[in-house]
Design a protein around this motif. Structure first.
Motif, PDB file in Angstrom:
ATOM      1  N   ASP A  30       5.402   6.475  -9.735  1.00 33.20           N
ATOM      2  CA  ASP A  30       6.463   6.237 -10.705  1.00 33.20           C
ATOM      3  C   ASP A  30       7.466   5.160 -10.282  1.00 33.20           C
ATOM      4  O   ASP A  30       8.465   4.947 -10.961  1.00 33.20           O
ATOM      5  CB  ASP A  30       7.240   7.535 -10.961  1.00 33.20           C
ATOM      6  N   CYS A  31       7.207   4.466  -9.193  1.00 34.56           N
ATOM      7  CA  CYS A  31       8.177   3.471  -8.753  1.00 34.56           C
ATOM      8  C   CYS A  31       8.016   2.170  -9.534  1.00 34.56           C
ATOM      9  O   CYS A  31       6.979   1.916 -10.148  1.00 34.56           O
ATOM     10  CB  CYS A  31       8.059   3.220  -7.249  1.00 34.56           C
ATOM     11  N   LEU A  32       9.042   1.362  -9.496  1.00 35.00           N
ATOM     12  CA  LEU A  32       9.038   0.108 -10.254  1.00 35.00           C
ATOM     13  C   LEU A  32       7.906  -0.820  -9.811  1.00 35.00           C
ATOM     14  O   LEU A  32       7.339  -1.558 -10.629  1.00 35.00           O
ATOM     15  CB  LEU A  32      10.390  -0.593 -10.101  1.00 35.00           C
ATOM     16  N   PHE A  33       7.564  -0.779  -8.543  1.00 34.80           N
ATOM     17  CA  PHE A  33       6.458  -1.606  -8.065  1.00 34.80           C
ATOM     18  C   PHE A  33       5.178  -1.265  -8.815  1.00 34.80           C
ATOM     19  O   PHE A  33       4.460  -2.166  -9.279  1.00 34.80           O
ATOM     20  CB  PHE A  33       6.257  -1.399  -6.562  1.00 34.80           C
ATOM     21  N   ARG A  34       4.861   0.021  -8.942  1.00 32.96           N
ATOM     22  CA  ARG A  34       3.641   0.421  -9.650  1.00 32.96           C
ATOM     23  C   ARG A  34       3.717   0.052 -11.124  1.00 32.96           C
ATOM     24  O   ARG A  34       2.726  -0.367 -11.730  1.00 32.96           O
ATOM     25  CB  ARG A  34       3.428   1.937  -9.494  1.00 32.96           C
ATOM     26  N   VAL A  35       4.879   0.202 -11.717  1.00 31.40           N
ATOM     27  CA  VAL A  35       5.019  -0.035 -13.156  1.00 31.40           C
ATOM     28  C   VAL A  35       4.928  -1.517 -13.509  1.00 31.40           C
ATOM     29  O   VAL A  35       4.314  -1.895 -14.516  1.00 31.40           O
ATOM     30  CB  VAL A  35       6.356   0.545 -13.658  1.00 31.40           C
ATOM     31  N   MET A  36       5.503  -2.387 -12.652  1.00 28.99           N
ATOM     32  CA  MET A  36       5.615  -3.789 -13.047  1.00 28.99           C
ATOM     33  C   MET A  36       4.896  -4.784 -12.142  1.00 28.99           C
ATOM     34  O   MET A  36       4.551  -5.874 -12.604  1.00 28.99           O
ATOM     35  CB  MET A  36       7.105  -4.189 -13.134  1.00 28.99           C
ATOM     36  N   LEU A  37       4.658  -4.439 -10.895  1.00 29.86           N
ATOM     37  CA  LEU A  37       4.160  -5.451  -9.966  1.00 29.86           C
ATOM     38  C   LEU A  37       2.749  -5.201  -9.447  1.00 29.86           C
ATOM     39  O   LEU A  37       2.085  -6.139  -9.000  1.00 29.86           O
ATOM     40  CB  LEU A  37       5.120  -5.556  -8.763  1.00 29.86           C
ATOM     41  N   ASP A  38       2.294  -3.976  -9.482  1.00 28.23           N
ATOM     42  CA  ASP A  38       0.974  -3.663  -8.944  1.00 28.23           C
ATOM     43  C   ASP A  38      -0.122  -4.247  -9.830  1.00 28.23           C
ATOM     44  O   ASP A  38       0.088  -4.538 -11.013  1.00 28.23           O
ATOM     45  CB  ASP A  38       0.813  -2.144  -8.832  1.00 28.23           C
ATOM     46  N   GLU A  39      -1.290  -4.403  -9.257  1.00 33.11           N
ATOM     47  CA  GLU A  39      -2.423  -4.933 -10.016  1.00 33.11           C
ATOM     48  C   GLU A  39      -2.783  -4.046 -11.200  1.00 33.11           C
ATOM     49  O   GLU A  39      -3.349  -4.516 -12.192  1.00 33.11           O
ATOM     50  CB  GLU A  39      -3.641  -5.082  -9.092  1.00 33.11           C
ATOM     51  N   SER A  40      -2.484  -2.768 -11.099  1.00 29.88           N
ATOM     52  CA  SER A  40      -2.807  -1.838 -12.182  1.00 29.88           C
ATOM     53  C   SER A  40      -1.798  -1.877 -13.322  1.00 29.88           C
ATOM     54  O   SER A  40      -1.977  -1.210 -14.345  1.00 29.88           O
ATOM     55  CB  SER A  40      -2.878  -0.410 -11.620  1.00 29.88           C
ATOM     56  N   SER A  41      -0.728  -2.641 -13.167  1.00 25.59           N
ATOM     57  CA  SER A  41       0.324  -2.700 -14.188  1.00 25.59           C
ATOM     58  C   SER A  41      -0.158  -3.382 -15.464  1.00 25.59           C
ATOM     59  O   SER A  41      -1.024  -4.266 -15.436  1.00 25.59           O
ATOM     60  CB  SER A  41       1.538  -3.456 -13.624  1.00 25.59           C
ATOM     61  N   GLU A  42       0.426  -2.969 -16.580  1.00 23.49           N
ATOM     62  CA  GLU A  42       0.144  -3.598 -17.866  1.00 23.49           C
ATOM     63  C   GLU A  42       0.857  -4.936 -18.031  1.00 23.49           C
ATOM     64  O   GLU A  42       0.649  -5.632 -19.025  1.00 23.49           O
ATOM     65  CB  GLU A  42       0.613  -2.690 -19.016  1.00 23.49           C
ATOM     66  N   LEU A  43       1.693  -5.275 -17.083  1.00 19.98           N
ATOM     67  CA  LEU A  43       2.578  -6.423 -17.270  1.00 19.98           C
ATOM     68  C   LEU A  43       1.832  -7.714 -17.565  1.00 19.98           C
ATOM     69  O   LEU A  43       2.202  -8.453 -18.495  1.00 19.98           O
ATOM     70  CB  LEU A  43       3.460  -6.607 -16.025  1.00 19.98           C
ATOM     71  N   HIS A  44       0.780  -8.005 -16.827  1.00 17.83           N
ATOM     72  CA  HIS A  44       0.087  -9.279 -17.007  1.00 17.83           C
ATOM     73  C   HIS A  44      -0.409  -9.444 -18.439  1.00 17.83           C
ATOM     74  O   HIS A  44      -0.194 -10.486 -19.068  1.00 17.83           O
ATOM     75  CB  HIS A  44      -1.087  -9.390 -16.031  1.00 17.83           C
TER      76      HIS A  44
ATOM     77  N   GLU B  39       0.832  -1.206   0.000  1.00 12.31           N
ATOM     78  CA  GLU B  39       0.000   0.000   0.000  1.00 12.31           C
ATOM     79  C   GLU B  39       0.868   1.258   0.000  1.00 12.31           C
ATOM     80  O   GLU B  39       0.553   2.242  -0.702  1.00 12.31           O
ATOM     81  CB  GLU B  39      -0.919   0.003   1.221  1.00 12.31           C
ATOM     82  N   GLU B  40       1.953   1.230   0.734  1.00 16.04           N
ATOM     83  CA  GLU B  40       2.858   2.380   0.745  1.00 16.04           C
ATOM     84  C   GLU B  40       3.493   2.589  -0.632  1.00 16.04           C
ATOM     85  O   GLU B  40       3.648   3.730  -1.090  1.00 16.04           O
ATOM     86  CB  GLU B  40       3.940   2.178   1.805  1.00 16.04           C
ATOM     87  N   LEU B  41       3.857   1.498  -1.278  1.00 14.45           N
ATOM     88  CA  LEU B  41       4.477   1.603  -2.597  1.00 14.45           C
ATOM     89  C   LEU B  41       3.502   2.117  -3.641  1.00 14.45           C
ATOM     90  O   LEU B  41       3.897   2.814  -4.585  1.00 14.45           O
ATOM     91  CB  LEU B  41       5.030   0.233  -3.023  1.00 14.45           C
ATOM     92  N   ARG B  42       2.245   1.795  -3.492  1.00 11.87           N
ATOM     93  CA  ARG B  42       1.237   2.254  -4.457  1.00 11.87           C
ATOM     94  C   ARG B  42       1.104   3.779  -4.463  1.00 11.87           C
ATOM     95  O   ARG B  42       0.644   4.366  -5.444  1.00 11.87           O
ATOM     96  CB  ARG B  42      -0.117   1.620  -4.146  1.00 11.87           C
ATOM     97  N   ARG B  43       1.478   4.411  -3.382  1.00 14.40           N
ATOM     98  CA  ARG B  43       1.377   5.869  -3.311  1.00 14.40           C
ATOM     99  C   ARG B  43       2.431   6.548  -4.190  1.00 14.40           C
ATOM    100  O   ARG B  43       2.323   7.735  -4.479  1.00 14.40           O
ATOM    101  CB  ARG B  43       1.533   6.326  -1.859  1.00 14.40           C
ATOM    102  N   ASN B  44       3.449   5.808  -4.570  1.00 15.02           N
ATOM    103  CA  ASN B  44       4.500   6.346  -5.442  1.00 15.02           C
ATOM    104  C   ASN B  44       4.214   5.895  -6.868  1.00 15.02           C
ATOM    105  O   ASN B  44       4.551   4.789  -7.273  1.00 15.02           O
ATOM    106  CB  ASN B  44       5.872   5.845  -4.989  1.00 15.02           C
TER     107      ASN B  44
END
Length: 346
Positions: A309-323, A302-307
């Motif tokens: 532009d971080c790599l977590f948001r770009v590649m690992l979060d549920e909102s990422s295009e990665l899947h 949850e803390e990482l989601r607040r950032n």
């Protein structure tokens, strides 16, 4: 420095030796790793970029390290290459250099005012440093700071040869204790050098060798953003070398917090495409698999989601295009890529 006699009467013979050795077109790389300089093996099979599977217990420690670094590019002389896949490519004259010869090379290097001569001396020392015994001798003669000092040389070709020599010297844990001080300077060279230059490539090779084990990977934690941006603007050769560093770092669970917090360009997702070189894509998928193996707590996530532009948001979060992009790669013509994608998605 280990040789009590005067160096002056031997300068002529030294230059003859240098001409023979450096002119032979010998190549950089790992020819042989003796037990005294071997690195410890990672406990997990993904412990180093390019390691396809766990090393069997029957192999020696030196074989284990060779497996880890089997994909580290060998640096060849521009005048000669070899197709010998065994890596037995070091000229006999280099392997037979004695301690006094290395001492003479270092003495000549310190005194040299010629760019071409510095390059030849560094080339020869780098070739010699492919041998563990020579790595130790160079360190004992205080050769690492002598060689490392030429990272500040104004000539780019001298910097390249310096980095190549330091790369081979990195394949020795005792040497790494001295070599780690050059990490900030090497990162600056990557950032400030012309894109896709030999200088950038040589710098990345050194960082790859330095990050083969996790001992000094923490020195690269602030470089993740630089490396991710480099992926987007470099050619295939540089992309591959950049990913080798990222894979090495991401194989260490202790580095993961720093990696996922790094600022990452959203356009890195564009690399997950059939048009991307298979060589690049395989390493990118290995990096992704390492990231996916990290399991943050709900609070940390949850803390990482607040950032944003971080790599977590770009590649690992549920909102990422990665899947979605990974699903598309299931139909990639390369079967290895298909298998790697399927493994990540399971």
């Amino acid at each position: 420095m280990g040789d009590s006699g005067s160096i002056t009467p031997r300068i002529g013979s030294m230059k003859t030796l240098l001409g023979i050795v450096a002119g032979a077109g010998v190549s950089y790389g790992i020819y042989k790793l003796l037990s005294g300089g071997s690195f410890r093996r990672y406990k997990k099979s993904g412990g180093n970029e390019g390691l396809a599977s766990k090393t069997s217990e029957g192999k020696s420690r030196s074989d284990s390290l060779l497996a880890k670094v089997s994909e580290l590019d060998l640096v060849f002389s521009r005048n000669e290459r070899t197709d010998d896949a065994s890596g037995n490519i070091i000229h006999q004259s280099v392997s037979n250099l004695e301690p006094q010869h290395l001492n003479m090379l270092l003495t000549c290097l310190k005194a040299s005012n010629s760019t071409s001569e510095r390059c030849r001396l560094l080339l020869t020392l780098g070739n010699a440093a492919a041998f563990t015994v020579n790595q130790n001798i160079i360190r004992e003669y205080e050769g690492i700071p002598i060689i490392g000092g030429f990272l500040s040389d104004p000539a780019p070709e001298v910097k390249v040869q310096t980095l190549n020599a330091l790369s081979n010297l990195c394949m020795n844990l005792q040497n790494q204790e001295q070599l780690k001080v050059y990490v900030p300077q090497v990162l600056q060279l990557i950032e400030m050098s012309p894109m896709n230059s030999d200088l950038q490539l040589a710098a990345l090779r050194m960082l790859t060798n330095l990050s083969v084990t996790d001992k000094h990977q923490h020195l690269l934690k602030d470089a993740v953003t630089l490396l991710l941006h480099l992926l987007l603007v470099s050619d295939v050769t540089l992309q591959v070398q950049t990913l080798k560093v990222l894979v090495n770092m991401s194989s260490n669970p202790d580095m993961m917090d720093d990696i996922v917090q790094a600022q990452a360009p959203a356009s890195v997702m564009l690399l997950f495409a059939a048009q991307t070189s298979s060589e690049v894509l395989m390493r990118l998928l290995t990096f992704t698999g390492n990231l996916k193996s990290w399991r943050p707590s709900a609070q940390v996530a949850e803390e990482l989601r607040r950032n944003r532009d971080c790599l977590f948001r770009v590649m690992l979060d549920e909102s990422s295009e990665l899947h979605g992009r990974l699903v598309q790669l299931l139909s990639h013509p390369d079967k290895e890529i298909q298998a790697q994608v399927a493994h990540i998605l399971t």
